[in-house]
Motif scaffolding. Structure first.
Motif, PDB file in Angstrom:
ATOM      1  N   TYR A 134     -17.948 -75.547 -29.566  1.00  0.00           N
ATOM      2  CA  TYR A 134     -18.629 -76.098 -30.739  1.00  0.00           C
ATOM      3  C   TYR A 134     -19.037 -74.981 -31.706  1.00  0.00           C
ATOM      4  O   TYR A 134     -18.856 -75.098 -32.921  1.00  0.00           O
ATOM      5  N   LYS A 135     -19.570 -73.875 -31.168  1.00  0.00           N
ATOM      6  CA  LYS A 135     -19.991 -72.753 -32.009  1.00  0.00           C
ATOM      7  C   LYS A 135     -18.833 -72.220 -32.849  1.00  0.00           C
ATOM      8  O   LYS A 135     -18.967 -71.959 -34.044  1.00  0.00           O
ATOM      9  N   VAL A 136     -17.678 -72.024 -32.204  1.00  0.00           N
ATOM     10  CA  VAL A 136     -16.540 -71.458 -32.925  1.00  0.00           C
ATOM     11  C   VAL A 136     -16.022 -72.440 -33.965  1.00  0.00           C
ATOM     12  O   VAL A 136     -15.636 -72.047 -35.075  1.00  0.00           O
ATOM     13  N   LEU A 137     -16.031 -73.714 -33.655  1.00  0.00           N
ATOM     14  CA  LEU A 137     -15.610 -74.719 -34.631  1.00  0.00           C
ATOM     15  C   LEU A 137     -16.520 -74.684 -35.853  1.00  0.00           C
ATOM     16  O   LEU A 137     -16.041 -74.735 -36.994  1.00  0.00           O
ATOM     17  N   ILE A 138     -17.816 -74.567 -35.631  1.00  0.00           N
ATOM     18  CA  ILE A 138     -18.759 -74.492 -36.757  1.00  0.00           C
ATOM     19  C   ILE A 138     -18.500 -73.236 -37.575  1.00  0.00           C
ATOM     20  O   ILE A 138     -18.505 -73.263 -38.814  1.00  0.00           O
ATOM     21  N   TYR A 139     -18.249 -72.118 -36.892  1.00  0.00           N
ATOM     22  CA  TYR A 139     -17.985 -70.868 -37.599  1.00  0.00           C
ATOM     23  C   TYR A 139     -16.712 -70.973 -38.443  1.00  0.00           C
ATOM     24  O   TYR A 139     -16.639 -70.438 -39.548  1.00  0.00           O
ATOM     25  N   LEU A 140     -15.717 -71.686 -37.943  1.00  0.00           N
ATOM     26  CA  LEU A 140     -14.451 -71.867 -38.654  1.00  0.00           C
ATOM     27  C   LEU A 140     -14.635 -72.592 -39.993  1.00  0.00           C
ATOM     28  O   LEU A 140     -13.858 -72.406 -40.928  1.00  0.00           O
ATOM     29  N   PHE A 191     -26.369 -85.348 -28.111  1.00  0.00           N
ATOM     30  CA  PHE A 191     -26.130 -86.469 -29.010  1.00  0.00           C
ATOM     31  C   PHE A 191     -26.033 -85.990 -30.457  1.00  0.00           C
ATOM     32  O   PHE A 191     -25.183 -86.456 -31.228  1.00  0.00           O
ATOM     33  N   VAL A 192     -26.896 -85.049 -30.840  1.00  0.00           N
ATOM     34  CA  VAL A 192     -26.896 -84.545 -32.216  1.00  0.00           C
ATOM     35  C   VAL A 192     -25.571 -83.862 -32.538  1.00  0.00           C
ATOM     36  O   VAL A 192     -24.977 -84.077 -33.600  1.00  0.00           O
ATOM     37  N   LYS A 193     -25.078 -83.027 -31.602  1.00  0.00           N
ATOM     38  CA  LYS A 193     -23.819 -82.331 -31.837  1.00  0.00           C
ATOM     39  C   LYS A 193     -22.646 -83.305 -31.896  1.00  0.00           C
ATOM     40  O   LYS A 193     -21.757 -83.181 -32.744  1.00  0.00           O
TER      41      LYS A 193
END
Length: 325
Positions: free
Chosen positions: A247-253, A294-296
């Motif tokens: 999830y972190k890397v997807l957000i960074y992308l 749930f938020v993510k």
């Protein structure tokens, strides 16, 4: 055959290359070869390299057409004969004991590489900083899965603050013709690395020039960063890395993706942007089936549908969102 091969891509650094070379020649550890790859410099950089090579037979100068740092480092890797390998940029320089310190840690150990701290030298001297590393031993999976995603000034992506066992790099090369080549390289490096030791010594001095690559990136160069990050996400899925890290890397992308969307590319570049959009949508769907809060999971619905809009809104309300994410 030298114990340590020091590989230096050289391009348009006539102001700094002499200090770089001198810092290597003045090392307390002297069993090295210095491989200087003049990457088609149009200034006096190549001439300066040749003059030093005439005085010291440990210096090897290779002149090539301009193909970028990745290709230059690959030329150096092909030529290197040392049991250990280090990299250095042509506008950086080393502490006098850097090679000796790294060598003494790696030589009598099971470590595949040793990592040291470094001083970032910025245009305004008051902004200079070090990373403040703590001594520890980690493994390649821990680095790629977790540590690379922390705020650490590119510590685990850059190549010039480390010494490597030659065997670790034997089947690795930098991607020719790509920007952010260290991102691609590190994806593969940590897949084949076992034990990695970190020492707190500040042994390398890295100049962050106003004209440096990172400060003068063209928007289209970020298309390569998108490709490198997609490659890393695919590795995460293949090797079952933690869902929160994916999830972190997807957000960074989303940051470089939004930059590329705003550029309104045409032709092949537009196709690369749209391919990334599809990748984001597919990845969001995969992640919604994983163990996330749930938020993510809710955010992934919006990300999959409107990735660039989601990023712009996220930046606007960043302080509030960080409390939840």
């Amino acid at each position: 055959m030298a114990e340590v091969s020091i590989i230096v891509p050289v391009y348009q650094v006539e102001k700094y290359i002499a200090q770089c070379i001198e810092s290597v020649l003045n090392q307390t550890f002297q069993d090295f070869e210095l491989i200087l790859i003049d990457d088609g410099s149009k200034d006096e950089s190549g001439i300066i390299c040749d003059l030093y090579a005439m005085k010291d037979d440990r210096i090897i100068v290779i002149h090539t057409d301009n193909q970028g740092a990745a290709a230059a480092r690959n030329v150096g890797l092909e030529r290197a004969s040392g049991r250990y390998i280090t990299f250095l940029d042509g506008d950086d320089y080393l502490a006098p004991n850097m090679v000796e310190r790294l060598y003494e840690v790696i030589e009598y150990s099971q470590y595949d590489m040793v990592v040291c701290d470094f001083l970032n030298i910025l245009p305004n001297e008051k902004d200079n900083f070090i990373v403040h590393l703590q001594e520890k031993t980690v493994n390649g999976r821990e680095v790629l899965e977790h540590l690379k995603n922390e705020k650490n000034h590119g510590l685990w992506t850059i190549v010039w603050n480390k010494i490597y066992k030659r065997k670790v790099l034997e089947n690795l090369r930098f991607p020719d013709g790509k920007y952010f080549e260290d991102e691609f390289f590190s994806n593969q490096l940590y897949l084949v690395s076992n034990q990695i030791h970190v020492i707190p010594d500040v042994l390398c001095y890295h100049r962050v020039l106003e004209t440096s690559t990172m400060n003068t990136q063209k928007i289209e160069n970020y298309l390569d960063l998108l490709e490198a990050l997609q490659e890393r996400l695919e590795i995460y899925f293949i090797y079952a890395y933690a869902d929160d890290e994916i999830y972190k890397v997807l957000i960074y992308l989303l940051d470089p993706f939004t930059k590329c969307v705003k550029a309104k590319f045409s032709g092949i570049n537009e196709q690369r942007v749209e391919q990334t959009r599809r990748f984001i949508k597919t990845t969001s769907k995969k992640l919604m089936k994983r163990e996330l809060s749930f938020v993510k999971k809710s955010s992934l619905v919006i990300i999959g549908l409107f990735p660039d809009l989601t990023y712009r809104l996220a930046i606007r309300f960043r302080s509030q969102l960080e409390k939840f994410l």
